[in-house]
Structures are given as C-alpha cells and as structure tokens.
Design a protein around this motif. Sequence first.
Motif, mmCIF file in Angstrom:
data_model
loop_
_atom_site.group_PDB
_atom_site.id
_atom_site.type_symbol
_atom_site.label_atom_id
_atom_site.label_comp_id
_atom_site.label_asym_id
_atom_site.label_seq_id
_atom_site.Cartn_x
_atom_site.Cartn_y
_atom_site.Cartn_z
ATOM 1 N N HIS A 127 13.824 4.598 3.008
ATOM 2 C CA HIS A 127 12.934 5.507 2.291
ATOM 3 C C HIS A 127 12.287 4.719 1.159
ATOM 4 N N ALA A 128 11.013 4.976 0.909
ATOM 5 C CA ALA A 128 10.275 4.229 -0.107
ATOM 6 C C ALA A 128 9.326 5.181 -0.826
ATOM 7 N N PRO A 129 8.835 4.790 -1.999
ATOM 8 C CA PRO A 129 7.925 5.658 -2.760
ATOM 9 C C PRO A 129 6.604 5.885 -2.025
ATOM 10 N N ALA A 130 5.989 7.049 -2.284
ATOM 11 C CA ALA A 130 4.704 7.359 -1.661
ATOM 12 C C ALA A 130 3.618 6.391 -2.092
ATOM 13 N N SER A 131 3.794 5.761 -3.249
ATOM 14 C CA SER A 131 2.759 4.875 -3.777
ATOM 15 C C SER A 131 2.539 3.639 -2.919
ATOM 16 N N ILE A 132 3.486 3.303 -2.053
ATOM 17 C CA ILE A 132 3.315 2.093 -1.239
ATOM 18 C C ILE A 132 2.829 2.395 0.172
ATOM 19 N N GLN A 133 2.648 3.698 0.487
ATOM 20 C CA GLN A 133 2.313 4.078 1.870
ATOM 21 C C GLN A 133 1.040 3.402 2.369
ATOM 22 N N ALA A 134 -0.049 3.505 1.599
ATOM 23 C CA ALA A 134 -1.322 2.929 2.043
ATOM 24 C C ALA A 134 -1.243 1.408 2.145
ATOM 25 N N GLY A 135 -0.521 0.783 1.213
ATOM 26 C CA GLY A 135 -0.389 -0.665 1.246
ATOM 27 C C GLY A 135 0.340 -1.153 2.485
ATOM 28 N N ILE A 136 1.416 -0.442 2.873
ATOM 29 C CA ILE A 136 2.192 -0.853 4.048
ATOM 30 C C ILE A 136 1.395 -0.644 5.328
ATOM 31 N N VAL A 137 0.763 0.524 5.455
ATOM 32 C CA VAL A 137 -0.032 0.784 6.667
ATOM 33 C C VAL A 137 -1.192 -0.195 6.760
ATOM 34 N N SER A 138 -1.814 -0.500 5.637
ATOM 35 C CA SER A 138 -2.913 -1.467 5.661
ATOM 36 C C SER A 138 -2.416 -2.853 6.049
ATOM 37 N N ARG A 139 -1.226 -3.219 5.567
ATOM 38 C CA ARG A 139 -0.655 -4.508 5.960
ATOM 39 C C ARG A 139 -0.436 -4.570 7.477
ATOM 40 N N LEU A 140 0.071 -3.468 8.036
ATOM 41 C CA LEU A 140 0.279 -3.415 9.489
ATOM 42 C C LEU A 140 -1.052 -3.474 10.238
ATOM 43 N N LYS A 141 -2.085 -2.825 9.667
ATOM 44 C CA LYS A 141 -3.412 -2.877 10.293
ATOM 45 C C LYS A 141 -3.973 -4.297 10.294
ATOM 46 N N ILE A 142 -3.796 -4.980 9.180
ATOM 47 C CA ILE A 142 -4.296 -6.365 9.096
ATOM 48 C C ILE A 142 -3.577 -7.242 10.124
#
Length: 571
Positions: A230-245
């Motif tokens: 489980h992780a904070p909501a603040s990192i959600q976009a960063g992680i998904v974007s990293r996976l997209k890259i």
Amino acid sequence: MERVARSAQAPERRRLGDILVAEGELDEADLARALEIQRGSGERIGMVLLKTGLVSRVALLRAVASQVGVTFVDLDAHAIDWAATSVIPAGLARRHQALPIGFDGELVVVAMANPSDVFALDDIRSVTGRKLSPVLAEPEQLRRSIDRLRTDATEVAAAIKLAVDDKVVDEAVPVVAVGAAAEDAPIVRFVELMIGKAVTDHASDIHVEPVADGLRIRFRIDGVLHDTMHAPASIQAGIVSRLKIMADINIAERRLPQDGRASLPVGGRSIDLRVVTIPTIHGESAVLRILDKGNVPLSLDESGFLPDTLARFRSAYLKPWGTVLVTGPTGSGKTSTLYATLRELNDPSRNIITVEDPVEYRLEGVKQVQVNAKAGLTFANALRSFLRADPDVLLVGEIRDAETASLAAEASLTGHLVLSTLHTNDAASTPLRLLEIGLEPFMVTSALQCVLGQRLARRLCDRCKEPFEPDEAILHAAGWSPGLVGPDVVPSFHRAVGCQACGRTGYRGRFAIHEVLLSSEELCRLVITGAHASEVAALAQAQGMRTMREDGLVKAALAMTTLEELARVVV
C-alpha cells in the motif's frame, strides 16, 4: 601398519589455483605468473589473482567454496524466495550479513559471507527454530540483496511521498510534470522493488490500483490475488507514468485504456511485461502480466497428466496431420501445454513454425514468429504464408476469428499437424464454438482430431498439508465415486493448513486438470446435426473421456490438491 595409518589421514585439500585451472577460469601460464608474484609479495594467491585481474571475485569465491566443500550461490543470478527472506528480522540479517534465500526440504538455505561463522548460525537457528544449510555468497552481492529485499515497501513509499509533489495526482498538472516525477529516483526504485518482489514471489500478474485512500498493489500468485503493498495516493500518477514510459505508452492519454510491452532484467533473467492501463474513477490503474522467458515449460509428464489421460492426448498429437486444440479460460496454462507438446515433437526431422502473441518462451530448433498487427502480420496472414514454407507442424497462438479457423482447418486437411488454443468452458463445447465462429460443419468434423480442456488448480504445500477424512455428504456434493480410482489406490484426501514456506496459504505451485475429447465417427454425426454440447459431452464420456471434475477428484484423492480448491476452479 604404516599403510593403514597413511590411508586414514584426511585427504589433501586441493590448491586454489588448480581448481581455477580445472574450472577453466585460469590457464597454466597465468597461474605460474601469479605464483611468481606471490613468492615476491608474500600475499595469498587469491589476493594476487584479484589484484592482477586474472579472475573475477565471483569465480574466486566459487573456487574457494569448492576447496572448503560448501556451495557457492551467485545472488545476481539466483532467484531468491521472498518467503524465506522473512524468517529472520532485517536487523539480524544486516548484523551477520546472512540472508535466507530458499528452502531445501526441512532446511533453510542461508547465504552468508562467512558460512563458518558459528555464532551467526547459532543466532539464526535460535530465531528460526529450524535447521540451516549455509552457502557462500559474494559479500557485495549479499549486501545489495539484503538492502533490496529487506527494504520495507512502506519506507520506500514514504520516501516517494516526500519526493513527489501532491499535485501530481491532479488531472490538471501538465504531462511534463508527471513525466519528470516518473523519472524521479524514488519512483524508479519503488517500481523496481515492486516488479522484483513479484518475480521472486512467482506472481503471474501485478495489479496497481488507485483506491479512495491511496494506492493498492496486488499480486496474482497461483491464480489468486493477494494484497502486497500500500502506498500514498500522491505517488499514483508517478508510478503509472513510469510504467507507461517503460512500456512505450502515451503518458499524455489518461482517458482511454492503453496497452504496451516492456522488457527488463530481474535477478539475472530477462522478464517481459505486458502492461495495460485502465482509467477508473480514482485515476489510472495498471495491470502487468509477467512473462519469464527464463522459465522452461514443464514436460507433459510433469504437467499433472494422469497416465491414461496423457495416453489419449498423445494418440492425437503424434498423428502426422489434424487439428489439436487446447481450450480453457485466460490463464489456464494453455500455452504452456502447447509448448510442452512442441518439446516432444521437436526433432531435426520436422519443420516446426509458430505464430504467437506474444512469444512467451524460446524453443531451440523452432521457427517462432511474433504477431505484429501494425505491420499487417496477423495470425491469418502469417498462417497463409507459412503454408508455403514446407511446414510439418504449425502452432497458432490462438484461433480468434473465422479466417484463422478456416486456414487452420485447411492446413490440417492438407497434411499438416496444427496446434492452437481456443477460449471455451470445456472440451465438449469446442465443436459448437467453431461453428459459431463461422467454420462449416464438414470442416470441423474433417479437421478436428482432439480437444484438450484444462484448468489450473493450486497444489497442496508438501510441508504443511495434513490428512483429512471428508464425510459422505461432502464427497457426494463434490461428485466423488470410489470407481474413479483403481482398486489398488487408497484415497488420501488432505486439507490446506499454511506455513512460512507457502506464505500461509496452504498451497505452493499449480498443476493442470484435464479432459481429452477425441474425434470419432459418432461424434462427427452429432456435430453435423447441430447437437448441443451436453450431448457431445455424454457421448465423449461414454467413449472414455474423464471430465475435468473427475480428473480433479482423482488428484484430490492423491493428495495433490483439496476439494475446496477443486470447487473453486471447476463448475
């Protein structure tokens, strides 16, 4: 007397240089040069070899391990069992530079910089209450492995929370800002930790899901999803974007589902990922399918087949022509079964060509082709071209449409063996499914040789399973009949308990349960007359087909799985 005393002496230890020469890590001339340097410096031969760059540290330690009679483990290439690493506290692992990396029966395998450290072994033994099997590891590799595997995910998430601005989750934030956050070191570290842990846990899928109060990460292990991080909501976009890259997906598009592929090394192996992003009310979620190209598919003998079921299946795919279909839902092991079948068919006398999406495993001696829809290379187009390449065996990853089905049927009628998969609930409904796709009845009956229906069931953990005597009502509800097993077999039902080795689930690994429908003249008549799948199933059973439920019940009686697991996977 002298001869007896001499023979009782301990064997002379092999010299380190001789071991390195024997293992091909060093030649005689370099060894002579190193010995000459040693005579002048007085240093140990190992230090001389390292300083002169004649051998690597890993090669030297492997030779030292051979010299003293212990096993050496290269942690950069060895798959570490996450369940084993959790048997001792992180502080103890760091203090003694010792990390449990797996299980060997009743023993816990512990990688150590100094396997002869009796104080460290006593400490670990008192904490675990288990017998230990110490192995030698390179100190720097060991330190990195301890730091990587014993790092708590919540600590990493907290570091990311400090590094990534809370506004990153806002849809109004520019794409450039999101992309920059995705390249931030803590984000990269978290994604690597997540994927590495999934591979170590033998997960087939990773689910990255934004929820109301944060980010939930789940692993699908042995077919079942487990909450992992489980992780904070603040990192959600960063992680998904990293996976997209990583998967070469458009990070600017957040409103539509997208998919892509990525490849990366994990633990010395090449891992392929299929990445799918889905917009949800809480933000974009991502699902990663893990394809481990380093894992070799099991042989058919090791895949869970009962002997008579395997004999029925072999009678079909050993024929020189015809269509053999493996059916079941997504994630039921169809592709692995086809690869195991190809391994038996693969010899220099046959020309084998496959078209797959994706190519999951590499098979030596087989021409494997990856579907490329953007370039116009579809299953149908590839199959049409392959028929002019003098094939003996054709593997089509999946029959999805009438054109592919028709070409596969025509190929089998012109003297080729065609292997493929189809999504159906059971073997008996396959002929009807082919008719619904658009194949003519005479094509189905002429080309179809065999249908193998299968599901994957979780295997009982050998360490903690316990005998169980189900009452008559439970057996009756499950469909059990004493006639399912031979007179010489005593049913031995077991229940799942759970232990450290299996992650407290009671199960470890999976195997397949099967049913094999073989073509016959009577079955062809039913298909041509448009008979219902239940009529086809009744005829197949009368002709010797054991259903998946019956196959699973036999395996439950052989203590391979439980009645509860069978109820989960088979209707």
